[in-house]
Structures are given as structure tokens and as C-alpha cells.
Design an enzyme around this catalytic site. Structure first.
Site, short mmCIF file in Angstrom:
data_model
loop_
_atom_site.label_atom_id
_atom_site.label_comp_id
_atom_site.label_asym_id
_atom_site.label_seq_id
_atom_site.Cartn_x
_atom_site.Cartn_y
_atom_site.Cartn_z
CG ASP A 40 25.41 -17.81 -26.39
OD1 ASP A 40 26.54 -18.31 -26.60
OD2 ASP A 40 25.24 -16.75 -25.78
CE1 TYR A 75 26.93 -11.35 -19.62
CE2 TYR A 75 28.54 -12.92 -20.43
CZ TYR A 75 28.17 -11.61 -20.16
OH TYR A 75 29.04 -10.58 -20.40
CE LYS A 85 33.37 -18.25 -22.25
NZ LYS A 85 33.23 -17.53 -21.00
N1 PLP Z 1 27.32 -16.13 -24.32
C1 PLP Z 1 27.67 -16.97 -23.35
C2 PLP Z 1 26.85 -18.21 -23.10
C3 PLP Z 1 28.78 -16.70 -22.52
O1 PLP Z 1 29.10 -17.53 -21.54
C4 PLP Z 1 29.53 -15.52 -22.79
C5 PLP Z 1 30.70 -15.20 -21.96
O2 PLP Z 1 31.03 -15.82 -21.00
C6 PLP Z 1 29.13 -14.68 -23.83
C7 PLP Z 1 28.02 -15.00 -24.59
C8 PLP Z 1 29.90 -13.42 -24.13
O3 PLP Z 1 31.10 -13.74 -24.74
P1 PLP Z 1 32.32 -12.70 -24.68
O4 PLP Z 1 32.78 -12.64 -23.28
O5 PLP Z 1 33.33 -13.30 -25.61
O6 PLP Z 1 31.80 -11.41 -25.19
#
Ligand code: PLP
Length: 488
Positions: free
Chosen positions: A288, A193, A316
Site C-alpha cells: 500500500d 491504515y 493521493k
Molecule cells: N492506505 C494508506 C496507507 C493511507 O494512508 C490512506 C489514507 O490516508 C489510504 C489507504 C486510504 O486512501 P483514501 O483516503 O484515498 O481512501
């Protein structure tokens, strides 16, 4: 480890990487078996809890259903049989609007590594809010302090640009990688994700599912996105070769713990091998670290694996749970393509924006959250709580003869009871037949945990925090055991 054993300040958030082959084998065995849900008569009692003890939540959930699509706005919020509304959050505990108390292993979806609503951070935020409000649109001292701190902690980051969310930061990093390399293709790992931007709603949750969730997204938007099965380096190499003949790969983007926060754990040497492949093919490596950044160590997963990505995505955890949390970090030469402002010397730039990004509120929260995390050794303390939780859960499921699979990467604890996320497109008949019953079982388990005073992430993941003392973890284990006894 018990409360009297001090954790060295230098300790990593991950004390031991899971044996990925053993975890894979157990997960495969789990999805070969019929599901082992809560027995029906006990599930009735779980529903009784919601109906008799959560009346205010139920009324709020019903009102929410009239004005909010689906009655819920967070994909991670637990909403079966209906979402519970929370009134207060402190450290390791939540209290709902009906006065029921819970041990919180959602921790806002991961960011509150110190525990919820940390008083030291809260005080600093209030001071800043009193002084200048949440945003001015101009430079604030805390912007610089936070950027400097991120650069100090995260090995590959020489410069940092703050954004509003993980999703935005992924969008920006991909644009930056394309601007820097002049290439277009982007390879992600199936099941991972990376937020909900057009190009990343591809191969989500279950590897190999491509555009299955790309509703409302034109084919052109995902045309240059490719996915590869987890841990399959040979397939990634093949893609890189083919892409080389078609203009080249701009970036490989990965969650370094493995897709979906390590639900399919990466092999320990996977990231280092990706680094080599990126160097060979002139692609940028993007980590990421929205979940792993600071949670598995102040240097993120890259500090743990000793692998230097070109770009790092933050999310976050950066602000300890306060809003507008995101950012891109990386090598100076690449990052300079993100230079902001009107005019300036930069001729070529990858455009990113955001009026309220890097506001004083987010930056003061981020700076003091990181300072407190370092001071309190939070990644390691939370990681040891995750180890204790994992050992305890494994002891219980083994003793009760349940096929459930439990493992952790420090403070990220995976508890797979139905195995729904592990179903495979290579077995499409099982996927089609079992995805719904297995998903429903996961919902029921989550509801049963909730009725026993335990908040989890979608019934299958627990985030521990530095607020989880041994006593709290042991109390939680007793409650998990009570739930698992409803199955056997
Ligand atoms: N990348 C990863 C690995 C995530 O777990 C998440 C959200 O849980 C995101 C990107 C997206 O972040 P946001 O919810 O702040 O847009």
C-alpha cells in the site's frame, strides 16, 4: 546540507533508514513516563489565539457543526479547539480566512509533494478543463500517458488501473488477489491504515485491537481479515501455516514504511522477508504505497527497499492533491483480471468500477505532477527538508531535556510528544487509563503549533515538500522551539 549543496538527481527520497531498535526504545521510554504537556497558563494563551485571531473560522466552524456531522469531514484535519478554515494555499504556506499565515506541514495529508497548488500543474489542469471539462466517460490521452508513466517509474508495475481513492484501490487489490490465487485469507499489520472498506476496518491505529472500530460492519465482513504485530515475522509465518490448512492466504498487505505511515517503522529487511514468505506460501504481496508512492522516491518504497510486490496501491500522491486519486498496479498476468469494458475476451474477472475514475482532470493533474516531481527531484528535495527538520527538532528537544521522539523516513517526519499511538494492547490497563489524556495532549500540542503558525498532521506528523527551502525549515524550527519552551 545547505541550500548551495545540489542534491543529485539519482538521490533517494530517504537518505537514511531510522535505526528501528533505537526508535522503539525511545518510544517505549516515552510512554513509560508521565505526559509532558504545555503548561496550563500557556495553554490559556493558545486558546486566546484561537478566540481572538480566528473569529471567521470560529463562525464557520459553528455553522459547519449544524450541517456537517461533527462539523468536519476529514479525519486528518486539525480540529482542536475548532477547525480553522483555509482561504489560500501556495507552496509551503497556507492562509486562513482571518488572514493568518502558516507554514504547512500537513500538505493536504501528504499528496502535494511539490508544495500546494503548483502553478505548472494548475495551468495544465485549466487547459484540459477548458478543452473537455472534467470527464467524458470515454478514453482520454492523459489516461494512457499517466498509466505509462506509472509503469515506467514503479519497478513492479507492468500495468495500471486507475481508481478514485486509496480505499477503493485496496478493496480492488484484495478482490484481485483472491480472484487470482483462489484463496481467501488476508493478513495485514496491526495499526496499519488501508482505508475504510468493511474488511480493512480491523486492527486500526493500535495493533491488536481487531474489530474495535468496526462499528456498523458485520462480523462476516472481517472474517477473513487477520492482523499481525508489526515486524513480527514469526507470527506471520504461523498464520500462513494455519491458513494453509484452511484454504490458504490470498495476500499480505503492508504499508512498506511501517503501519500508519511509518509511525511504527518497519525494520529495514522486513519487506524483503515478507516477499520470501509470500513466495513460500503462494500469497500475493500487496504494497500500500498511498503515502510512500512517489513521496519517498519516483519508484515508491519498493524502489527504495528493492522489493517487488505483486500489487501496488496508489492514492493521493498520484494526482498531486487533485481529486479522484487512486489506482492498482502490478504484474500483467494478475492485472489482466481487472480488464474493463463490456464483453472482451476475459472470461474471469475481478469486478471494479467507478463512473468518474480516470477522468481527464485527475489524469492530467497526475501526469504533470509526476513529470514535475521527476524534473525537480521532488522526493529527494522534500526528503532533505525532512532530514533538516528532524535534525533540528532533535537538537531542540535534547537541549530542552524533553522526552519527545523525532525521526523521519525522508519527507515523512514523525514527532511523538504524547506517544498515544504507541500504547499497546499488551498493557491494557495503561491503554485504558492513558489513551484519552495522551490523545488530548496531542491535540493541545497541535493547537499550540497552529497558534505559532505551524500546521501539522494531527499534531504528530509533518510532511515536508519540495517547496520547503532551508529558510522555511529554519523558521519552522524557531517556531517549534517557541512551543516546546511552553512545556519546560
Ligand atoms: N492506505 C494508506 C496507507 C493511507 O494512508 C490512506 C489514507 O490516508 C489510504 C489507504 C486510504 O486512501 P483514501 O483516503 O484515498 O481512501
Amino acid at each position: 546540507m545547505n541550500a548551495s549543496t545540489p542534491i543529485p538527481q539519482t538521490a533517494s527520497g530517504i537518505s537514511q533508514w531510522p535505526d528501528t531498535d533505537a526508535v522503539d526504545a525511545r518510544l517505549k521510554a516515552l510512554i513509560k513516563q508521565p505526559i509532558r504537556p504545555i503548561r496550563r497558563e500557556h495553554m490559556d494563551k493558545v486558546h486566546d489565539y484561537f478566540n481572538s485571531k480566528c473569529a471567521t473560522s470560529k463562525a464557520l466552524a459553528s455553522a459547519a457543526g449544524q450541517f456537517i456531522p461533527g462539523g468536519i469531514q476529514h479525519n486528518l484535519a486539525f480540529n482542536y479547539p475548532f477547525p480553522l478554515a483555509m482561504k489560500s494555499a501556495q507552496g509551503a504556506h497556507l492562509e486562513d480566512v482571518d488572514g493568518n499565515r502558516y507554514i504547512d506541514f500537513l500538505q493536504a495529508g501528504g499528496p502535494t509533494l511539490l508544495g500546494s497548488n503548483d502553478p505548472v500543474v494548475q495551468e495544465k489542469v485549466i487547459e484540459t478543463l477548458r478543452e473537455c471539462g472534467p470527464s467524458t466517460g470515454l478514453l482520454h490521452e492523459y489516461e494512457v500517458k499517466l498509466a505509462e508513466l506509472v509503469c515506467r517509474h514503479v519497478p513492479s508495475v507492468e500495468m495500471f488501473r486507475m481508481l478514485a481513492s486509496g480505499t477503493e484501490s485496496v478493496m480492488g487489490a484484495i478482490r484481485l488477489a483472491r480472484a487470482y490465487t483462489g484463496k481467501k485469507w488476508v493478513i495485514k499489520i496491526g495499526g496499519a491504515y488501508h482505508g475504510w472498506s468493511d474488511q480493512m476496518v480491523y486492527g486500526m491505529r493500535i495493533p491488536g485491537t481487531g474489530r474495535r472500530e468496526a462499528v456498523g460492519i458485520p462480523g462476516g465482513a472481517t472474517h477473513y481479515t487477520q492482523e499481525s504485530f508489526p515486524n513480527d515475522l514469526a507470527a506471520i509465518r504461523r498464520r500462513l501455516w494455519i491458513n494453509r490448512l484452511r484454504g490458504g492466504t490470498a495476500a499480505i498487505i503492508v504499508e512498506p514504511l511501517g503501519p500508519e505511515s511509518g509511525t511504527r517503522p518497519a525494520r529495514k529487511d522486513f519487506n524483503a522477508n515478507l516477499r520470501k514468505l509470500c513466495d513460500e506460501f503462494g500469497a500475493l504481496l500487496i504494497f500500500d504505497e498511498v503515502v510512500s508512492g512517489f513521496r519517498v522516491g519516483m519508484g515508491g518504497a519498493q524502489g527504495y527497499f528493492g522489493v517487488m510486490p505483486d500489487l501496488t496501491i496508489f492514492g493521493k500522491c498520484l494526482t498531486g492533491g487533485y481529486p479522484m486519486a487512486g489506482g492498482i498496479g502490478g504484474r500483467r498476468e494478475v492485472m489482466m483480471l481487472l480488464a474493463g469494458g463490456i464483453g472482451g475476451k476475459q472470461t474471469k474477472r475481478a469486478f471494479v468500477g467507478g463512473t468518474l475514475t480516470a477522468n481527464p482532470l485527475s489524469c492530467v493533474a497526475g501526469y504533470h505532477s509526476l513529470v514535475e516531481m521527476e524534473k525537480r527531484n521532488a522526493p529527494a528535495v522534500a526528503g532533505r527538508a525532512g532530514d533538516r527538520m528532524t535534525a533540528g527538532l532533535n537538537e531542540i528537544v535534547n537541549r530542552l531535556g524533553l522526552p519527545y521522539v523525532v525521526y523521519n523516513q525522508g519527507s515523512v517526519v514523525h514527532l511523538q510528544t504524547s506517544g498515544v499511538l504507541l500504547l499497546n494492547v499488551r498493557n491494557p490497563i495503561q491503554l485504558m487509563r492513558e489513551v484519552n489524556p495522551r490523545k488530548h495532549m496531542m491535540e493541545e500540542m497541535g493547537a499550540a503549533y497552529m497558534a505559532h503558525g505551524l500546521v501539522t498532521l494531527a499534531g504528530s506528523r509533518l510532511y515536508t515538500s519540495a517547496a520547503d527551502t532551508d529558510d522555511i525549515v529554519d523558521e519552522a524550527l524557531n517556531r517549534f522551539e517557541d512551543v516546546f519552551k511552553l512545556v519546560v
